[in-house]
Design a protein around this motif. Structure first.
Motif, short mmCIF file in Angstrom:
data_model
loop_
_atom_site.label_atom_id
_atom_site.label_comp_id
_atom_site.label_asym_id
_atom_site.label_seq_id
_atom_site.Cartn_x
_atom_site.Cartn_y
_atom_site.Cartn_z
N LEU A 33 61.28 71.17 94.88
CA LEU A 33 60.10 70.72 95.62
C LEU A 33 60.48 70.41 97.06
CD1 LEU A 33 57.15 69.88 95.79
CD2 LEU A 33 57.78 67.66 94.80
N ALA A 34 61.61 69.76 97.24
CA ALA A 34 62.10 69.47 98.60
C ALA A 34 62.51 70.74 99.33
CB ALA A 34 63.28 68.50 98.53
N ALA A 35 62.97 71.73 98.56
CA ALA A 35 63.43 72.99 99.16
C ALA A 35 62.29 73.89 99.58
CB ALA A 35 64.33 73.73 98.18
N GLY A 36 61.07 73.63 99.07
CA GLY A 36 59.94 74.50 99.38
C GLY A 36 59.96 75.80 98.60
N THR A 37 60.58 75.79 97.42
CA THR A 37 60.66 76.99 96.58
C THR A 37 59.25 77.43 96.17
OG1 THR A 37 62.78 76.21 95.73
CG2 THR A 37 61.66 77.93 94.47
N HIS A 38 58.98 78.73 96.28
CA HIS A 38 57.62 79.19 96.06
C HIS A 38 57.59 80.69 95.81
CE1 HIS A 38 58.40 80.18 100.23
NE2 HIS A 38 57.42 81.07 100.16
N GLY A 39 56.42 81.17 95.39
CA GLY A 39 56.13 82.59 95.33
C GLY A 39 55.03 82.93 96.31
N PRO A 40 54.79 84.22 96.56
CA PRO A 40 53.79 84.61 97.56
C PRO A 40 52.36 84.37 97.09
CG PRO A 40 54.64 86.54 96.42
CD PRO A 40 55.46 85.38 95.93
N SER A 41 51.46 84.23 98.07
CA SER A 41 50.02 84.15 97.82
C SER A 41 49.33 85.07 98.82
CB SER A 41 49.49 82.72 98.03
OG SER A 41 50.05 81.81 97.14
N PRO A 42 48.45 85.97 98.38
CA PRO A 42 47.75 86.84 99.32
C PRO A 42 46.98 86.04 100.37
CG PRO A 42 47.41 87.58 97.05
CD PRO A 42 48.08 86.23 96.97
N GLY A 43 47.18 86.41 101.62
CA GLY A 43 46.44 85.76 102.70
C GLY A 43 47.07 84.49 103.23
N TYR A 44 48.25 84.13 102.71
CA TYR A 44 48.94 82.92 103.17
C TYR A 44 50.32 83.30 103.68
CZ TYR A 44 45.44 80.04 100.80
OH TYR A 44 44.26 79.45 100.40
N ALA A 45 50.78 82.63 104.73
CA ALA A 45 52.13 82.85 105.23
C ALA A 45 53.12 82.54 104.11
CB ALA A 45 52.39 81.98 106.44
N ASN A 46 54.10 83.42 103.95
CA ASN A 46 55.06 83.27 102.85
C ASN A 46 56.17 82.29 103.26
OD1 ASN A 46 56.25 83.66 100.38
ND2 ASN A 46 57.22 85.59 100.95
N MET A 47 55.81 81.00 103.30
CA MET A 47 56.72 79.96 103.75
C MET A 47 56.59 78.73 102.87
SD MET A 47 55.92 80.06 107.84
CE MET A 47 57.16 78.81 108.21
N GLY A 48 57.70 78.02 102.70
CA GLY A 48 57.67 76.74 102.02
C GLY A 48 57.13 75.67 102.95
N TRP A 49 56.71 74.56 102.38
CA TRP A 49 56.11 73.48 103.17
C TRP A 49 57.06 72.97 104.25
CZ3 TRP A 49 58.30 68.84 103.97
CH2 TRP A 49 59.32 68.45 103.09
N CYS A 50 58.36 72.89 103.91
CA CYS A 50 59.32 72.29 104.84
C CYS A 50 59.57 73.19 106.05
CB CYS A 50 60.63 71.98 104.12
SG CYS A 50 61.10 73.20 102.89
N ASP A 51 59.64 74.50 105.84
CA ASP A 51 59.79 75.40 106.97
C ASP A 51 58.53 75.40 107.84
OD1 ASP A 51 62.33 76.06 106.15
OD2 ASP A 51 61.72 77.90 105.12
N ARG A 52 57.38 75.25 107.19
CA ARG A 52 56.13 75.14 107.95
C ARG A 52 56.16 73.91 108.85
NH1 ARG A 52 51.35 77.51 106.19
NH2 ARG A 52 51.56 79.03 104.50
N LEU A 53 56.55 72.78 108.27
CA LEU A 53 56.57 71.54 109.04
C LEU A 53 57.59 71.62 110.17
CD1 LEU A 53 55.63 68.70 109.57
CD2 LEU A 53 57.17 67.90 107.75
N ALA A 54 58.76 72.17 109.87
CA ALA A 54 59.78 72.32 110.92
C ALA A 54 59.24 73.20 112.05
CB ALA A 54 61.05 72.91 110.34
N GLY A 55 58.53 74.25 111.71
CA GLY A 55 57.97 75.14 112.73
C GLY A 55 56.95 74.42 113.61
N LEU A 56 56.12 73.60 113.00
CA LEU A 56 55.13 72.85 113.78
C LEU A 56 55.81 71.83 114.69
CD1 LEU A 56 52.39 72.28 111.09
CD2 LEU A 56 52.13 73.58 113.19
N LEU A 57 56.82 71.17 114.17
CA LEU A 57 57.54 70.19 115.00
C LEU A 57 58.26 70.87 116.16
CD1 LEU A 57 58.94 67.91 112.16
CD2 LEU A 57 57.24 67.25 113.88
N ARG A 58 58.72 72.10 115.94
CA ARG A 58 59.41 72.83 117.01
C ARG A 58 58.45 73.23 118.12
NH1 ARG A 58 63.46 75.50 113.17
NH2 ARG A 58 65.35 74.30 113.63
#
Length: 219
Positions: free
Chosen positions: A39-64
């Motif tokens: 859960l902390a790692a953001g492990t996931h599978g793809p979803s059509p129409g959504y960026a293929n990213m875990g929550w943590c990489d998303r948050l890091a990208g926004l903070l950057r």
């Protein structure tokens, strides 16, 4: 006249908060770390129409977008228990010196035939205590109800007990809590990835949005 078709993510009311950097304008955090399990790692599978990213990489990208020099460390390990996190991840995270620190673990402690919930609670208390001692803003999640383990008929009771501990520790240490147990996203078809365990990319987008909303209140 041309019509623009929004992607599933852009039209998802639970994801819209992460579409604008205005939510994190003025964010002070420059060293973001996350530790724990999948859960902390953001492990996931793809979803059509959504960026293929875990929550943590998303948050890091926004903070950057706010601080391009943001330092980001993710020590999370799929399958890690609370004891594993204490033994193998806490040291590197402390050495990193985060000012924003996410902690998610405990779910894998529940996979045993007879989980020792009091021992898990004690380990989580130690982990949150050490994390809080860094002075970092802490974030965490409760577990959602969408995932069920059929071979454990008391699975939801186990999760409720763990979530109660997480809520108490979040309150004690002033952590930003995204309480996912009864979030409406649990009722969506396709929320869980093909592996039957982890949130899909759509769920990851919602996790990120919930943390962004919580963090925005701390700025």
């Amino acid at each position: 006249m041309f019509m623009t078709t929004l992607s599933a993510e852009e039209s998802d009311p639970f994801c819209l908060p992460v579409q604008s950097t205005r939510w994190l304008t003025g964010a002070p955090w420059r060293r973001f770390a996350t530790m724990g399990d999948s859960l902390a790692a953001g492990t996931h599978g793809p979803s059509p129409g959504y960026a293929n990213m875990g929550w943590c990489d998303r948050l890091a990208g926004l903070l950057r977008r706010v601080h391009p020099d943001l330092a980001y460390l993710n020590t999370a390990v799929i399958g890690a228990t609370t004891a594993d996190t204490l033994a193998g991840q806490l040291g590197p995270v402390l050495g990193f010196g985060p000012d924003l620190l996410h902690v998610s673990c405990g779910a894998n402690d529940l996979w045993r035939r007879d989980p020792d919930l009091p021992a898990t609670g004690r380990a989580l208390r130690r982990l949150f205590g050490r994390a809080a001692a860094t002075g970092a803003t802490l974030t965490t999640f409760t577990l959602g109800r969408a995932f069920v383990v059929p071979r454990f008929p008391d699975w939801h009771d186990r999760v409720r007990a763990l979530n109660d501990v997480i809520r108490a520790l979040a309150a004690e240490h002033g952590a930003v809590l995204a309480d996912m147990w009864d979030h409406p996203v649990n009722d969506r078809p396709g929320l869980v990835s093909a592996d039957g365990v982890h949130f899909s990319a759509a769920g990851q987008a919602v996790l990120a949005a919930e943390l962004v909303k919580g963090l925005a209140l701390r700025i």
